[in-house]
Scaffold this motif. Sequence first.
Motif, PDB file in Angstrom:
ATOM      1  N   UNK A 268      13.141  22.728 -25.662  1.00  0.00           N
ATOM      2  CA  UNK A 268      14.449  22.112 -25.416  1.00  0.00           C
ATOM      3  C   UNK A 268      14.286  20.741 -24.752  1.00  0.00           C
ATOM      4  N   UNK A 269      13.398  20.679 -23.761  1.00  0.00           N
ATOM      5  CA  UNK A 269      13.168  19.398 -23.074  1.00  0.00           C
ATOM      6  C   UNK A 269      12.528  18.384 -24.015  1.00  0.00           C
ATOM      7  N   UNK A 270      11.635  18.865 -24.876  1.00  0.00           N
ATOM      8  CA  UNK A 270      10.959  17.973 -25.821  1.00  0.00           C
ATOM      9  C   UNK A 270      11.957  17.373 -26.813  1.00  0.00           C
ATOM     10  N   UNK A 271      12.958  18.170 -27.231  1.00  0.00           N
ATOM     11  CA  UNK A 271      13.984  17.659 -28.147  1.00  0.00           C
ATOM     12  C   UNK A 271      14.766  16.522 -27.495  1.00  0.00           C
ATOM     13  N   UNK A 272      15.121  16.692 -26.223  1.00  0.00           N
ATOM     14  CA  UNK A 272      15.860  15.647 -25.516  1.00  0.00           C
ATOM     15  C   UNK A 272      15.005  14.384 -25.358  1.00  0.00           C
ATOM     16  N   UNK A 273      13.733  14.596 -25.040  1.00  0.00           N
ATOM     17  CA  UNK A 273      12.807  13.474 -24.883  1.00  0.00           C
ATOM     18  C   UNK A 273      12.642  12.721 -26.202  1.00  0.00           C
ATOM     19  N   UNK A 274      12.569  13.497 -27.284  1.00  0.00           N
ATOM     20  CA  UNK A 274      12.406  12.898 -28.601  1.00  0.00           C
ATOM     21  C   UNK A 274      13.624  12.042 -28.953  1.00  0.00           C
ATOM     22  N   UNK A 275      14.799  12.535 -28.567  1.00  0.00           N
ATOM     23  CA  UNK A 275      16.016  11.755 -28.808  1.00  0.00           C
ATOM     24  C   UNK A 275      16.017  10.438 -28.064  1.00  0.00           C
ATOM     25  N   UNK A 276      15.282  10.387 -26.931  1.00  0.00           N
ATOM     26  CA  UNK A 276      15.182   9.150 -26.150  1.00  0.00           C
ATOM     27  C   UNK A 276      14.006   8.292 -26.602  1.00  0.00           C
ATOM     28  N   UNK A 277      13.300   8.765 -27.643  1.00  0.00           N
ATOM     29  CA  UNK A 277      12.219   7.959 -28.211  1.00  0.00           C
ATOM     30  C   UNK A 277      10.845   8.201 -27.627  1.00  0.00           C
ATOM     31  N   UNK A 278      10.669   9.310 -26.906  1.00  0.00           N
ATOM     32  CA  UNK A 278       9.350   9.596 -26.327  1.00  0.00           C
ATOM     33  C   UNK A 278       8.841  10.933 -26.822  1.00  0.00           C
ATOM     34  N   UNK A 279       7.557  10.967 -27.197  1.00  0.00           N
ATOM     35  CA  UNK A 279       6.961  12.199 -27.682  1.00  0.00           C
ATOM     36  C   UNK A 279       6.464  13.093 -26.562  1.00  0.00           C
ATOM     37  N   UNK A 280       6.238  14.340 -26.884  1.00  0.00           N
ATOM     38  CA  UNK A 280       5.735  15.329 -25.912  1.00  0.00           C
ATOM     39  C   UNK A 280       4.425  15.915 -26.409  1.00  0.00           C
ATOM     40  N   UNK A 281       3.411  15.843 -25.574  1.00  0.00           N
ATOM     41  CA  UNK A 281       2.149  16.514 -25.858  1.00  0.00           C
ATOM     42  C   UNK A 281       2.171  17.851 -25.138  1.00  0.00           C
ATOM     43  N   UNK A 282       2.268  18.905 -25.893  1.00  0.00           N
ATOM     44  CA  UNK A 282       2.268  20.261 -25.324  1.00  0.00           C
ATOM     45  C   UNK A 282       0.835  20.769 -25.302  1.00  0.00           C
ATOM     46  N   UNK A 283       0.293  20.887 -24.097  1.00  0.00           N
ATOM     47  CA  UNK A 283      -1.076  21.386 -23.940  1.00  0.00           C
ATOM     48  C   UNK A 283      -1.022  22.863 -23.557  1.00  0.00           C
ATOM     49  N   UNK A 284      -1.639  23.698 -24.369  1.00  0.00           N
ATOM     50  CA  UNK A 284      -1.675  25.134 -24.082  1.00  0.00           C
ATOM     51  C   UNK A 284      -3.119  25.555 -23.865  1.00  0.00           C
ATOM     52  N   UNK A 285      -3.423  25.860 -22.618  1.00  0.00           N
ATOM     53  CA  UNK A 285      -4.765  26.318 -22.273  1.00  0.00           C
ATOM     54  C   UNK A 285      -4.927  27.779 -22.687  1.00  0.00           C
ATOM     55  N   UNK A 286      -6.102  28.090 -23.184  1.00  0.00           N
ATOM     56  CA  UNK A 286      -6.413  29.442 -23.655  1.00  0.00           C
ATOM     57  C   UNK A 286      -5.394  29.915 -24.692  1.00  0.00           C
ATOM     58  N   UNK A 287      -5.159  29.081 -25.663  1.00  0.00           N
ATOM     59  CA  UNK A 287      -4.114  29.347 -26.660  1.00  0.00           C
ATOM     60  C   UNK A 287      -4.377  30.640 -27.422  1.00  0.00           C
TER      61      UNK A 287
END
Length: 433
Positions: A92-111
């Motif tokens: 949800x936060x990433x969608x809002x950030x994307x709307x403002x023109x910034x990407x999100x790097x989601x890092x998942x440790x021990x995926x």
Amino acid sequence: MTLFSASAPRPLADRLRPRTLAEVVGQDHLLKPSGPVGRMVASHRLASMILWGPPGCGKTTIARLLADQTEFHFEPLSAVFSGVADLRKVFDAAKQRRGAGRGTLLFIDEIHRFNRSQQDGFLPYVEDGTVTLVGATTENPSFELNAALLSRAQVFVLNRLDDAALELLLTRAEAETRKKLPLDPDARQAVKAMADGDGRFLLNLCEELFALAPDKPLDTTTLIGTIQRRAPLYDKSQEGHYNLISALHKSVRGSDTDAALYWLARMLAGGEDPRFIARRLVRMAVEDIGLADPQALPQALAAWETYERLGSPEGELALTQCVIYMATAPKSNAAYSASKAAMRSARETGSLMPPMHILNAPTKLMKGLGYGKGYEYDHDTPEGFSGQNYFPDGMPRQNFYRPPERGFEREIRKRLDYWSKLRAQKAADPDAE
């Protein structure tokens, strides 16, 4: 950051955490400007990726620096402590950030700790670019991650830190603390060996050594008695288990006795069940030695039984002796190949009947139908060999077993060649005695 956080003590590994990708050690194959990750950073275009490597090789650091150097928002999660609710908040936060023109790097440790359904939950958000996924794992992605997820992410293999990389970390630790490690040259080498390719563990050892402040440099013996040795990396249920038994098996097959003994020792030191090794030794005896040395199978079974009677550690010597015997034995996979060829032929030919002359005829009806007619009792022939056909009628003769000129199979080959010659002679002149 609070008023006092800057003065709070920080672990050496944290103080030496790289500030740029160029400072990361041991991963130049990925991070240098011509490397695949280096090219992504230069173009400010990140693709989703899986970073696969052993502990302490820099996976988390690389992910954080990728975000910093491409101006993505860095969102870290641990698959051990996070669930579906946490992922929803991130998306949800990433969608809002994307709307403002910034990407999100989601890092998942021990995926790899996420189950299949949780992994499937990433797919729509990775697919539409809501997040750029960077997953870190110590386990083989081929086994642990969904094929659909792997098809949307590039897998990059990180190296275990080699001696040169570990030495660079030691040098940085000395520069940071303005102290020389209290070690003689051999002990310095031993510290790197203890780290077993894990940079984080090495720096933790350094911190412990700096705190000792001994009167004179430690030698290897004193070092080992002073600090805790790192347990070997070995997971009996995961890839390490299969990698090491494969290394042992192939070393025996390749007649490299010393390498085979090394991999045996690695497995035992890692806590592998010796019974698993014993079972694999039996398989090696029949698959890779076979009749080139008919004693290999009894040796393997005897080693297994000896271990069962003695237990550890005495019984492990029987496994060692068996490994030496089989690594030095002549090798042949002729029986293994013959079995596969015969099975393939059996599947292809279906339900062909045996030829009538080798069928038993316990009733008059069966005798009247020709069962057993024309059968020659091999022991009644001068050579003890009738040369009759035992394949189904209409099926060409096959040659599945081809023993090599090695070990005992050299003698078997002589017998087969002799019988082949007799068979040809009898076929040419059926009435000859």
